[in-house]
Scaffold this motif. Structure first.
Motif, PDB file in Angstrom:
ATOM      1  N   GLU A 185       1.512   9.142  -6.471  1.00  0.00           N
ATOM      2  CA  GLU A 185       2.252   7.906  -6.645  1.00  0.00           C
ATOM      3  C   GLU A 185       2.007   7.018  -5.439  1.00  0.00           C
ATOM      4  OE1 GLU A 185       6.402   8.346  -7.442  1.00  0.00           O
ATOM      5  OE2 GLU A 185       6.641   6.207  -7.866  1.00  0.00           O
ATOM      6  N   VAL A 186       1.521   5.834  -5.712  1.00  0.00           N
ATOM      7  CA  VAL A 186       1.280   4.879  -4.652  1.00  0.00           C
ATOM      8  C   VAL A 186       2.404   3.869  -4.708  1.00  0.00           C
ATOM      9  CG1 VAL A 186      -0.309   3.138  -3.783  1.00  0.00           C
ATOM     10  CG2 VAL A 186      -1.203   5.207  -4.857  1.00  0.00           C
ATOM     11  N   LYS A 187       3.098   3.728  -3.569  1.00  0.00           N
ATOM     12  CA  LYS A 187       4.237   2.818  -3.553  1.00  0.00           C
ATOM     13  C   LYS A 187       4.004   1.723  -2.529  1.00  0.00           C
ATOM     14  CE  LYS A 187       7.747   6.264  -4.599  1.00  0.00           C
ATOM     15  NZ  LYS A 187       8.727   7.089  -3.879  1.00  0.00           N
ATOM     16  N   ASP A 188       3.866   0.504  -3.015  1.00  0.00           N
ATOM     17  CA  ASP A 188       3.827  -0.674  -2.157  1.00  0.00           C
ATOM     18  C   ASP A 188       2.830  -0.537  -1.002  1.00  0.00           C
ATOM     19  OD1 ASP A 188       4.714  -3.252  -1.790  1.00  0.00           O
ATOM     20  OD2 ASP A 188       6.219  -2.669  -0.292  1.00  0.00           O
ATOM     21  N   LEU A 189       1.654  -0.064  -1.317  1.00  0.00           N
ATOM     22  CA  LEU A 189       0.626   0.149  -0.296  1.00  0.00           C
ATOM     23  C   LEU A 189       0.161  -1.171   0.290  1.00  0.00           C
ATOM     24  CD1 LEU A 189      -1.402   2.257   0.983  1.00  0.00           C
ATOM     25  CD2 LEU A 189      -2.961   1.579  -0.834  1.00  0.00           C
ATOM     26  N   LYS A 190       0.084  -1.197   1.628  1.00  0.00           N
ATOM     27  CA  LYS A 190      -0.399  -2.405   2.300  1.00  0.00           C
ATOM     28  C   LYS A 190      -1.460  -2.011   3.309  1.00  0.00           C
ATOM     29  CE  LYS A 190       3.565  -5.351   1.743  1.00  0.00           C
ATOM     30  NZ  LYS A 190       4.962  -5.512   2.114  1.00  0.00           N
ATOM     31  N   THR A 191      -2.641  -2.554   3.147  1.00  0.00           N
ATOM     32  CA  THR A 191      -3.703  -2.331   4.120  1.00  0.00           C
ATOM     33  C   THR A 191      -4.200  -3.684   4.592  1.00  0.00           C
ATOM     34  OG1 THR A 191      -4.343  -0.338   2.938  1.00  0.00           O
ATOM     35  CG2 THR A 191      -5.932  -1.216   4.506  1.00  0.00           C
ATOM     36  N   TYR A 192      -4.071  -3.915   5.881  1.00  0.00           N
ATOM     37  CA  TYR A 192      -4.471  -5.199   6.462  1.00  0.00           C
ATOM     38  C   TYR A 192      -5.632  -4.995   7.419  1.00  0.00           C
ATOM     39  CZ  TYR A 192       0.111  -6.980   4.900  1.00  0.00           C
ATOM     40  OH  TYR A 192       1.201  -7.339   4.161  1.00  0.00           O
ATOM     41  N   PHE A 193      -6.458  -6.016   7.519  1.00  0.00           N
ATOM     42  CA  PHE A 193      -7.542  -6.004   8.495  1.00  0.00           C
ATOM     43  C   PHE A 193      -7.191  -6.983   9.605  1.00  0.00           C
ATOM     44  CE2 PHE A 193      -9.515  -4.123   4.885  1.00  0.00           C
ATOM     45  CZ  PHE A 193     -10.475  -3.276   5.397  1.00  0.00           C
ATOM     46  N   TYR A 194      -7.149  -6.478  10.831  1.00  0.00           N
ATOM     47  CA  TYR A 194      -6.803  -7.342  11.958  1.00  0.00           C
ATOM     48  C   TYR A 194      -8.072  -7.885  12.592  1.00  0.00           C
ATOM     49  CZ  TYR A 194      -2.179  -5.594  11.154  1.00  0.00           C
ATOM     50  OH  TYR A 194      -0.987  -5.306  10.555  1.00  0.00           O
ATOM     51  N   THR A 195      -8.536  -8.994  12.084  1.00  0.00           N
ATOM     52  CA  THR A 195      -9.763  -9.579  12.608  1.00  0.00           C
ATOM     53  C   THR A 195      -9.425 -10.631  13.648  1.00  0.00           C
ATOM     54  OG1 THR A 195      -9.829 -11.401  11.017  1.00  0.00           O
ATOM     55  CG2 THR A 195     -10.783  -9.334  10.308  1.00  0.00           C
ATOM     56  N   THR A 196     -10.472 -11.071  14.335  1.00  0.00           N
ATOM     57  CA  THR A 196     -10.249 -12.085  15.368  1.00  0.00           C
ATOM     58  C   THR A 196      -9.758 -13.391  14.755  1.00  0.00           C
ATOM     59  OG1 THR A 196     -12.603 -12.507  15.178  1.00  0.00           O
ATOM     60  CG2 THR A 196     -11.873 -11.240  17.085  1.00  0.00           C
ATOM     61  N   LYS A 197     -10.066 -13.573  13.463  1.00  0.00           N
ATOM     62  CA  LYS A 197      -9.671 -14.831  12.828  1.00  0.00           C
ATOM     63  C   LYS A 197      -8.304 -14.746  12.162  1.00  0.00           C
ATOM     64  CE  LYS A 197     -14.278 -16.520  11.948  1.00  0.00           C
ATOM     65  NZ  LYS A 197     -15.319 -16.195  10.999  1.00  0.00           N
ATOM     66  N   GLY A 198      -7.647 -13.627  12.286  1.00  0.00           N
ATOM     67  CA  GLY A 198      -6.333 -13.505  11.668  1.00  0.00           C
ATOM     68  C   GLY A 198      -6.232 -12.230  10.847  1.00  0.00           C
ATOM     69  N   PHE A 222       1.105   2.224  -8.065  1.00  0.00           N
ATOM     70  CA  PHE A 222       0.770   2.779  -9.375  1.00  0.00           C
ATOM     71  C   PHE A 222       1.019   4.271  -9.362  1.00  0.00           C
ATOM     72  CE2 PHE A 222      -3.258   2.517  -7.011  1.00  0.00           C
ATOM     73  CZ  PHE A 222      -3.698   3.824  -7.078  1.00  0.00           C
ATOM     74  N   LYS A 223       0.993   4.859 -10.550  1.00  0.00           N
ATOM     75  CA  LYS A 223       1.202   6.293 -10.682  1.00  0.00           C
ATOM     76  C   LYS A 223       0.014   6.896 -11.405  1.00  0.00           C
ATOM     77  CE  LYS A 223       6.131   6.839 -11.048  1.00  0.00           C
ATOM     78  NZ  LYS A 223       7.190   6.752 -12.046  1.00  0.00           N
ATOM     79  N   LEU A 224      -0.285   8.118 -11.069  1.00  0.00           N
ATOM     80  CA  LEU A 224      -1.396   8.774 -11.751  1.00  0.00           C
ATOM     81  C   LEU A 224      -0.957  10.179 -12.110  1.00  0.00           C
ATOM     82  CD1 LEU A 224      -4.485   8.467 -12.422  1.00  0.00           C
ATOM     83  CD2 LEU A 224      -4.889   9.647 -10.279  1.00  0.00           C
ATOM     84  N   ASN A 225      -1.083  10.535 -13.384  1.00  0.00           N
ATOM     85  CA  ASN A 225      -0.718  11.887 -13.808  1.00  0.00           C
ATOM     86  C   ASN A 225      -1.908  12.816 -13.719  1.00  0.00           C
ATOM     87  OD1 ASN A 225       1.883  10.992 -14.465  1.00  0.00           O
ATOM     88  ND2 ASN A 225       1.139  10.291 -16.466  1.00  0.00           N
ATOM     89  N   LYS A 226      -1.620  14.103 -13.817  1.00  0.00           N
ATOM     90  CA  LYS A 226      -2.690  15.091 -13.736  1.00  0.00           C
ATOM     91  C   LYS A 226      -3.625  14.937 -14.942  1.00  0.00           C
ATOM     92  CE  LYS A 226      -3.430  19.978 -12.930  1.00  0.00           C
ATOM     93  NZ  LYS A 226      -4.721  19.635 -12.352  1.00  0.00           N
ATOM     94  N   GLY A 227      -4.921  15.006 -14.660  1.00  0.00           N
ATOM     95  CA  GLY A 227      -5.900  14.944 -15.741  1.00  0.00           C
ATOM     96  C   GLY A 227      -6.101  13.561 -16.328  1.00  0.00           C
ATOM     97  N   GLU A 228      -5.576  12.552 -15.637  1.00  0.00           N
ATOM     98  CA  GLU A 228      -5.653  11.209 -16.181  1.00  0.00           C
ATOM     99  C   GLU A 228      -6.742  10.407 -15.472  1.00  0.00           C
ATOM    100  OE1 GLU A 228      -1.823   8.902 -17.695  1.00  0.00           O
ATOM    101  OE2 GLU A 228      -2.153   8.645 -15.553  1.00  0.00           O
ATOM    102  N   VAL A 229      -7.317   9.442 -16.181  1.00  0.00           N
ATOM    103  CA  VAL A 229      -8.302   8.568 -15.561  1.00  0.00           C
ATOM    104  C   VAL A 229      -7.706   7.172 -15.450  1.00  0.00           C
ATOM    105  CG1 VAL A 229     -10.616   7.602 -15.682  1.00  0.00           C
ATOM    106  CG2 VAL A 229     -10.179   9.887 -16.595  1.00  0.00           C
ATOM    107  N   LEU A 230      -7.648   6.684 -14.204  1.00  0.00           N
ATOM    108  CA  LEU A 230      -7.149   5.334 -13.979  1.00  0.00           C
ATOM    109  C   LEU A 230      -8.329   4.462 -13.569  1.00  0.00           C
ATOM    110  CD1 LEU A 230      -4.839   3.206 -13.271  1.00  0.00           C
ATOM    111  CD2 LEU A 230      -5.012   4.110 -10.952  1.00  0.00           C
ATOM    112  N   GLY A 231      -8.455   3.335 -14.212  1.00  0.00           N
ATOM    113  CA  GLY A 231      -9.501   2.393 -13.825  1.00  0.00           C
ATOM    114  C   GLY A 231      -8.900   1.255 -13.044  1.00  0.00           C
ATOM    115  N   ILE A 232      -9.490   0.950 -11.886  1.00  0.00           N
ATOM    116  CA  ILE A 232      -9.045  -0.226 -11.138  1.00  0.00           C
ATOM    117  C   ILE A 232     -10.181  -1.235 -11.180  1.00  0.00           C
ATOM    118  CG2 ILE A 232      -8.248  -1.136  -8.929  1.00  0.00           C
ATOM    119  CD1 ILE A 232      -7.120   1.538  -8.253  1.00  0.00           C
ATOM    120  N   ALA A 233      -9.908  -2.384 -11.776  1.00  0.00           N
ATOM    121  CA  ALA A 233     -10.955  -3.384 -11.940  1.00  0.00           C
ATOM    122  C   ALA A 233     -10.599  -4.642 -11.180  1.00  0.00           C
ATOM    123  CB  ALA A 233     -11.140  -3.711 -13.416  1.00  0.00           C
ATOM    124  N   GLY A 234     -11.619  -5.344 -10.778  1.00  0.00           N
ATOM    125  CA  GLY A 234     -11.397  -6.596 -10.071  1.00  0.00           C
ATOM    126  C   GLY A 234     -12.716  -7.064  -9.513  1.00  0.00           C
TER     127      GLY A 234
END
Lengths: 318, 380
Positions: free
Chosen positions: A3-16, A26-38
């Protein structure tokens, strides 16, 4: 299982601060396939790297929880994570896997290394297992003595899959597992992943920009845009009844091999700069349905039908 | 009785290619040379024939390494062929310019086509104005140290178009408007890294358009772009085609995309065309075993596919273009060959020509005609 809850990953670059992943759940059950598209830059790969805690600097996971088999794996020390989780429980098929192999070791040695380190096998035991793994992914075990440059792109990809499966992890993350491969090889690799997933009851998170590939495998689909999940549901819900304007636009822009030929749609504009995202809905500047609250307030997540979530003001109204 | 494909030019033909071959020599080691081992070649394009009509979009499709890009580069003489004919019908403008620099081309047919594979390289420059290319990689094909203005001014300076700076400036502003980079003033001083992928590709298109060409080879112009903006670039290309009466060769690996924009298509495998014809006819009723395999492998955004494994009627991997298999070059991977014993002797010994199976649909496969029939036809 995960279970992923409110995950935040930021990159601290010189420009901000670039908010590559900004509140993904999102949640993922055993034996399940989750597709993340974008599309490129939407944070899908960063999400993947966050799950195995391999976000490259200057990136950092700054918030949220990753609950895997009942415990928050973000709380583990790096040492414990490496020993207990990474590869043993969650492994990854990297993007551009063809270049992920070390050119100066034979592929057999590279797979064996995983087994020797994690399972404390001797070289002979490990090699026996390597032959089994290679056979499982459809490569002649004799090829264990080959160097990566002696293998074709499709075979290298199979080796990388074998490596990801070496410890039989319950969850495999496949980040664009077939980019740079030709369609025939791509279809073979997809068949292989499907077969292995069924045989081993694995969970897979399939990350790709290609919605068609998602349709080939995933039961659940998450559509990401500018660091957020804008729509989430079963494959049928997303492909047959898309609700978010972005999802609809994406699906209408894919050329099809069958059926009538109608004009391909496109989404005008470009994705926002994630170091300075627009206020309100991040898709609003490109959205043709934009209205009053869109560029002021972030849209809530609405459950439009059981298990089908959309983050859009159009649905909040109803 | 079927027909064999031979390019037959007519009034509308802009370009035709006959038995085109482009080989690249393989680097030989010192030992190979002193042992006098025969030189080896990569047979990138190995006997390709097709014809293109004015205003048409002709697709060249296939997997990587099939020779589609080399074919495109060869017909622009960016790469020199080792054999065959590239017949192009020049416009008046080009004939006049050749006249001015003292080149008198030899016409090879009654439609005043010129075999551009035989033009000495010093006379190629005027041809560049007629035939342009849009490159695949909008990140790699623009000089990162040049501004958009400088990128676009360069071809004008080289070809001596626009006497003064002001004239060139006007031309550049106009072309930026044509590719919808508006307002143009805002883009002139930007460097490529300040543009999005789609904007960069527009600059690439503007650069090709600037010299008012008639014939454009577009090498996978959208494959590096995000799906949501691909259609926008394609729409622009089609609009420009209508407005300026352009003819396109569209190189792509994406057959579904080809279905939307190509009038006719040629499917290539290992340096040869295996199937050619009207795009919809080829894709909706593929006849060559390779085309069938390709089509069966294309994923579609339909969740029903999740429940099945795809059947792929193909085996093995693409052989090296250095040692092309004898006979039909697809034979080592052909599943139909294994099943159809009665034609195996043909497949093993003779390379099949393009046989006309239905109107404007040619297939290079012994399933659709025997060598005896073919010899009979070529005699006539």
């Amino acid at each position: 299982m995960l279970e992923v809850k409110d995950l935040k990953t930021y990159f601290y670059t010189t420009k901000g601060v670039v908010k590559a992943v900004d509140g993904v759940s999102f949640k993922l059950n055993k034996g399940e396939v989750l597709g993340i598209a974008g599309e490129s830059g939407c944070g899908k790969s960063t999400t993947a790297y966050s799950l195995i805690r391999l976000v490259p600097p200057p990136g950092k996971i700054v918030g949220g929880e990753l609950v895997f088999e009942g415990r928050n794996i973000l709380k583990l020390s790096e040492e414990d994570f490496r020993k207990q989780i990474r590869w043993k429980k969650i492994s990854m098929v990297f993007q551009g896997a063809m270049n992920a192999l070390n050119p100066v070791y034979t592929v057999g040695d590279q797979i064996a290394e995983v087994l020797m380190l994690h399972r404390h096998m001797t070289k002979e035991e490990a090699m026996k297992e390597v032959y089994k793994l290679l056979e499982m992914v459809g490569i002649d075990p004799k090829r264990a003595k080959s160097y990566p440059h002696e293998l074709s792109g499709g075979m290298k990809q199979r080796v990388v899959i074998a490596m990801a499966l070496a410890l039989r992890p319950p969850l495999v993350i496949a980040d664009e597992p077939t980019t740079a491969l030709d369609v025939v090889v791509q279809a073979q690799i997809m068949n292989l992943l499907k077969r292995l997933q069924r045989e081993h009851q694995m969970s897979i998170i399939l990350i790709t920009h290609d919605l068609s590939l998602i349709a080939e495998m995933a039961e659940k689909v998450a559509i990401m845009y500018a660091g957020k999940i804008v729509e989430y549901g079963t494959a049928e819900q997303i492909f047959l009844n898309p609700q978010h304007p972005y999802t609809r636009g994406l699906l209408a822009s894919i050329p099809r091999l069958t059926g009538d030929i109608h004009k391909l749609e496109f989404i005008p504009g470009v994705p926002p700069d994630l170091s300075n995202p627009p206020p309100g809905c991040r898709f609003a500047p490109r959205c043709k349905f934009k209205f009053e609250p869109c560029d002021k307030e972030e849209p809530p997540v609405i459950e439009v039908e059981p298990g089908h979530y959309v983050s859009c003001w159009l649905h909040a109204k109803k | 009785m079927p027909n064999i494909y031979v390019p037959k030019p007519d009034n509308d033909t802009v370009l035709y290619v006959k038995d085109l071959r482009t080989w690249f020599p393989v680097r030989r080691s010192f030992i190979d040379v002193i042992r006098r081992r025969p030189p080896l070649y990569v047979h990138a394009v190995d006997g390709v024939s097709f014809d293109i009509k004015e205003g048409e979009t002709f697709g060249l499709a296939g997997e990587s390494g099939c020779g589609k890009t080399t074919t495109g580069k060869t017909i622009l003489r960016l790469v020199d062929p080792v054999g065959g004919i590239i017949a192009y019908r020049p416009r008046e403008r080009l004939l006049k310019e050749w006249e001015e620099i003292g080149y008198h081309p030899k016409f090879i047919d009654q439609y005043k086509s010129v075999d551009i594979s035989k033009i000495p390289s010093k006379y190629l420059k005027p041809l560049r104005k007629e035939m342009q290319m849009i490159f695949q990689d909008p990140y790699g094909s623009l000089n990162p140290r040049f501004t958009v203005y400088k990128i676009l001014e360069e071809p004008l300076v080289i070809h001596g178009i626009g006497e003064t700076k002001e004239e060139r400036y006007d031309l550049i502003v106009r072309v930026l408007e044509q590719v919808k980079l508006t307002p143009p003033e805002e883009f002139l001083n930007r460097y490529p890294h300040m543009l999005s992928g789609g904007q960069r590709q527009r600059v690439g298109i503007a650069r090709a358009l600037l010299l008012q060409p008639r014939f454009i080879v577009a090498d996978e112009p959208t494959s590096m772009l995000d799906v949501s903006i691909r259609a926008e670039i394609l729409e622009l290309m089609m609009e420009l085609k209508e407005r300026y009466k352009l003819t396109y060769v569209f190189i792509t690996h994406d057959l579904a995309l080809a279905r939307y924009i190509c009038d006719r298509i040629a499917i290539m495998y290992l340096g040869r065309i295996v199937e050619m014809g009207n795009t919809r006819r080829v894709l909706e009723n593929p006849l060559h075993p390779y085309t069938k395999a390709l089509i069966s492998a294309i994923p579609e955004p339909d969740p029903r596919y999740r429940k099945i494994l795809r059947e792929l009627p193909i085996k093995g991997e693409v052989p090296s273009p250095i040692n092309i298999p004898p006979g039909c070059r697809f034979r080592p991977r052909c599943v139909t060959y294994d099943k159809t014993t009665e034609i195996q002797r043909y497949c093993e010994t003779e390379e099949p020509p393009l046989i006309e199976v239905e109107k404007d649909h040619y297939v290079s496969c012994w399933l659709y005609g025997t060598p005896e029939e073919v010899r009979e036809l070529t005699k006539k």
